[in-house]
Design a protein around this motif. Structure first.
Motif, PDB file in Angstrom:
ATOM      1  N   UNK A   1      -4.002   5.383  -0.246  1.00 53.77           N
ATOM      2  CA  UNK A   1      -2.825   4.752  -0.840  1.00 53.77           C
ATOM      3  C   UNK A   1      -1.652   4.894   0.116  1.00 53.77           C
ATOM      4  N   UNK A   2      -0.966   3.776   0.398  1.00 52.93           N
ATOM      5  CA  UNK A   2       0.152   3.782   1.348  1.00 52.93           C
ATOM      6  C   UNK A   2       1.422   3.340   0.635  1.00 52.93           C
ATOM      7  N   UNK A   3       2.544   3.944   1.022  1.00 55.53           N
ATOM      8  CA  UNK A   3       3.842   3.628   0.418  1.00 55.53           C
ATOM      9  C   UNK A   3       4.913   3.362   1.459  1.00 55.53           C
ATOM     10  N   UNK A   4       4.571   3.394   2.748  1.00 55.47           N
ATOM     11  CA  UNK A   4       5.545   3.168   3.815  1.00 55.47           C
ATOM     12  C   UNK A   4       4.952   2.245   4.864  1.00 55.47           C
TER      13      UNK A   4
ATOM     14  N   UNK B   1      -7.649   0.165   1.162  1.00 57.77           N
ATOM     15  CA  UNK B   1      -6.232   0.515   1.281  1.00 57.77           C
ATOM     16  C   UNK B   1      -5.501  -0.004   0.059  1.00 57.77           C
ATOM     17  N   UNK B   2      -4.886   0.891  -0.691  1.00 56.64           N
ATOM     18  CA  UNK B   2      -4.069   0.496  -1.833  1.00 56.64           C
ATOM     19  C   UNK B   2      -2.597   0.562  -1.431  1.00 56.64           C
ATOM     20  N   UNK B   3      -1.905  -0.554  -1.674  1.00 58.09           N
ATOM     21  CA  UNK B   3      -0.488  -0.651  -1.353  1.00 58.09           C
ATOM     22  C   UNK B   3       0.302  -0.424  -2.632  1.00 58.09           C
ATOM     23  N   UNK B   4       1.265   0.504  -2.577  1.00 60.73           N
ATOM     24  CA  UNK B   4       2.066   0.842  -3.750  1.00 60.73           C
ATOM     25  C   UNK B   4       3.546   0.636  -3.448  1.00 60.73           C
ATOM     26  N   UNK B   5       4.252  -0.024  -4.353  1.00 61.06           N
ATOM     27  CA  UNK B   5       5.682  -0.220  -4.210  1.00 61.06           C
ATOM     28  C   UNK B   5       6.034  -1.331  -3.251  1.00 61.06           C
ATOM     29  N   UNK B   6       7.272  -1.349  -2.800  1.00 58.48           N
ATOM     30  CA  UNK B   6       7.796  -2.361  -1.881  1.00 58.48           C
ATOM     31  C   UNK B   6       7.861  -1.775  -0.483  1.00 58.48           C
ATOM     32  N   UNK B   7       7.110  -2.357   0.435  1.00 60.81           N
ATOM     33  CA  UNK B   7       7.091  -1.897   1.819  1.00 60.81           C
ATOM     34  C   UNK B   7       7.833  -2.910   2.675  1.00 60.81           C
TER      35      UNK B   7
ATOM     36  N   UNK C   1       4.575  -5.149  -2.927  1.00 61.38           N
ATOM     37  CA  UNK C   1       5.245  -6.219  -2.185  1.00 61.38           C
ATOM     38  C   UNK C   1       5.343  -5.851  -0.706  1.00 61.38           C
ATOM     39  N   UNK C   2       5.053  -6.820   0.147  1.00 66.17           N
ATOM     40  CA  UNK C   2       5.240  -6.687   1.595  1.00 66.17           C
ATOM     41  C   UNK C   2       6.424  -7.576   1.954  1.00 66.17           C
ATOM     42  N   UNK C   3       7.509  -6.985   2.427  1.00 68.69           N
ATOM     43  CA  UNK C   3       8.735  -7.726   2.703  1.00 68.69           C
ATOM     44  C   UNK C   3       9.045  -7.690   4.191  1.00 68.69           C
TER      45      UNK C   3
END
Length: 449
Positions: A188-191, A207-213, A234-236
Motif C-alpha cells: 500500500x502506497x500513500x506518497x 500495489x494499492x494506492x490510498x489517498x491523493x498522491x 487519486x493521482x494528480x
C-alpha cells in the motif's frame, strides 16, 4: 490533385454505404468482380447534398506491379475534390488515380486502396461502369451503393443481454491472458516516492494506492503489476508510462490534471488491462497506446472535461512497427462531453469498439485511419454529430464496419471497407440499454477490488 483531409459529414447529411458481407473471417463492404487482370471495388460510403465520399480497392489478378494508375470516367458531371492514399487528377469526365511512394507495389492477389471526396449535381450519382489498371480493362463492372450502412453479422453472432461483463474481456485475454501481479504480496502506497518505487520494482506485485498522491512527469511501470485504487484514490499531476513491459493491470484510480499522458502504453508493451478508472482534465491523452503495443483491453472508464481521449497509433510513418499489432478492445467506456479520439486509430486490425456511451462529443467519436480495421458495434451515440468516420487530418482512411449502434440526436456516421474477425468471445449488451448500463457502472469507485 493530392489532398490530405477528409471532409466531415454534417449532422444533417444523409450517409450512404455499400452492403457489407462477412466472408472468410473478414467483415467487408460489397465488392464488384472484374475479369482476369484486376478487380475493382467502388463504394459510395457517404453522400450528402452536393457531395459524396467514395473508396476504391484494387485487387491485382495478374503479374505483380511496382506502380499503378487507375482510370475511370464519370457520366453525370461528378468532380473529385480531394483524395487520400493516391494522387487523383481529373480532365473533363476522366479521372486518373496514381499510387503514392508507399503503395505502388501490388503483388498477385494483392490490393491497394484509396479514397476521395467529390461533388455531384444532386440529381444522380451513378458509379463508373468501367475501369482500367495500367491500361488493362477491369471488365467485371462495379457495385455502386446507395443504401444506409449495413453489416451482416458473423455466422455465430455474440450473445446479447444478461448482466454486464465487468471481468476481463477482449484482446487482453489473448496471448496467454493478463494477470498483473497475480497472487503476489500487496504493497500500500500513500506518497509519490513510494508509488514510484513500487511501480519500478522488477518483482511481481499488487500495489494499492490510498489517498491523493501528487506527482509530476511520467512514472515508469514495470511488468507483472496490478495497480488498484482504494476508495477515493487519486493521482494528480502525473501519469503512468508502460514502455516495453508486459502484464499490467490498472484499476479504480482517478487521474486528474496530468501534465503529459495519464496512461501511456508504448514500445511493444503487451497484455495490459485498463479498467474502471476516471480521467478528469489533463494535458494530452487520457490513454494513449502506440509503437507496436498489443493485446490490450480498455474498459469501464470515464473520461470527462478533456480534449484528446484515446489515441491508438502515434504517427502515419510508423507502419513498420505497428502493422500486425495495436489490437485493442474498448468497451463500456463513458466519453462524457469530451472532444475527440474515442479512439483515433492507425494501423490496428481488428480494433473492437463496443458498448461504449458517447455523450455530446464536440469533435468526433471514432476515427479509423491508415488502413486500420475498426469494428464499431452496439454503442450509444447521444448528441454526437460525427459518431465515426474514415480518415482524419492528414491521415488516410482506414476501414470501419458499424453495426447495431443506437443514435439519439446524432449523425449517421461513415463506414466502409473490411475488418478482420474478432477472435474472442464477448457478450454484447443491447445498444439502447448502453447509456444506463455504462453511466451506472463506468469510472473509479464503481467496483470493490
Amino acid at each position: 490533385m493530392l489532398a490530405t483531409r477528409r471532409a466531415t459529414l454534417l449532422a444533417t447529411a444523409t450517409a450512404t454505404a455499400g452492403a457489407a458481407l462477412f466472408v472468410g473471417g473478414v467483415l467487408t463492404a460489397g465488392t464488384a468482380h472484374a475479369a482476369a487482370g484486376c478487380q475493382v471495388n467502388y463504394s459510395v460510403d457517404g453522400q450528402w447534398s452536393g457531395g459524396f465520399t467514395s473508396n476504391i480497392t484494387i485487387t491485382n489478378l495478374g503479374d505483380p506491379v511496382s506502380s499503378w494508375n487507375l482510370r475511370w470516367s464519370y457520366s453525370a458531371g461528378q468532380q473529385v475534390s480531394s483524395a487520400w492514399n493516391a494522387t487523383v487528377t481529373q480532365n473533363g469526365s476522366q479521372v486518373t488515380a496514381t499510387n503514392l511512394s508507399y503503395n505502388g507495389n501490388i503483388g498477385t492477389g494483392g490490393t491497394a486502396s484509396f479514397g476521395f471526396n467529390g461533388t455531384w449535381n444532386n440529381s444522380s450519382n451513378p458509379a463508373p461502369n468501367s475501369f482500367t489498371l495500367n491500361g488493362v480493362a477491369c471488365t467485371g463492372g462495379t457495385a455502386p451503393t446507395t443504401a444506409p450502412p449495413t453489416t451482416v453479422p458473423p455466422t455465430t453472432p455474440p450473445p446479447t443481454g444478461g448482466p454486464p461483463q465487468t471481468g476481463l474481456v477482449g484482446w487482453a485475454t489473448q496471448n496467454g491472458g493478463t494477470t498483473g501481479g497475480g497472487n503476489a504480496s500487496t504493497t500500500t502506497v500513500t506518497s509519490s516516492s513510494a508509488l514510484s518505487s513500487a511501480l519500478g520494482s522488477s518483482s511481481a506485485s499488487v500495489i494499492r494506492v490510498s489517498g491523493n498522491i501528487s506527482c509530476s512527469g511520467m512514472l515508469s511501470v514495470k511488468s507483472n503489476k496490478t495497480i488498484l485504487g482504494n476508495s477515493g484514490a487519486t493521482i494528480t499531476g502525473c501519469g503512468f508510462n508502460i514502455s516495453n513491459e508486459n502484464n499490467v493491470i490498472i484499476r479504480n484510480l482517478t487521474f486528474r490534471n496530468w501534465g503529459d499522458d495519464a496512461i501511456n502504453v508504448q514500445e511493444s508493451a503487451k497484455n495490459i488491462w485498463i479498467d474502471h478508472n476516471t480521467f478528469d482534465h489533463g494535458y494530452d491523452g487520457a490513454v494513449d497506446i502506440k509503437r507496436g503495443s498489443d493485446f490490450i483491453t480498455v474498459s469501464w472508464n470515464r473520461v470527462m472535461n478533456h480534449n484528446k481521449s484515446m489515441l491508438l497509433g502515434h504517427s502515419d510513418g510508423n507502419a513498420s512497427q505497428d502493422v500486425g499489432h495495436l489490437r485493442v478492445t474498448y468497451h463500456h467506456n463513458w466519453f462524457d462531453a469530451t472532444t475527440q479520439r474515442h479512439p483515433r486509430v492507425r494501423f490496428g486490425n481488428p480494433v473492437h469498439v463496443y458498448n461504449n456511451y458517447y455523450y455530446k462529443n464536440s469533435g468526433y467519436g471514432v476515427a479509423s485511419t491508415m488502413n486500420a480495421g475498426v469494428l464499431v458495434e452496439g454503442n450509444y451515440f447521444d448528441g454526437v454529430s460525427d459518431p465515426f468516420h474514415r480518415g482524419e487530418g492528414s491521415s488516410g482512411a482506414g476501414s470501419l464496419v458499424a453495426r447495431n449502434n443506437h443514435f439519439v440526436g446524432s449523425g449517421s456516421g461513415q463506414a466502409g471497407g473490411s475488418v478482420n474477425s474478432i477472435p474472442y468471445s464477448y457478450t454484447l449488451d443491447a445498444a439502447s440499454s448502453v447509456k444506463s448500463i455504462v453511466t451506472g457502472g463506468a469510472g473509479a469507485g464503481r467496483i470493490n477490488p
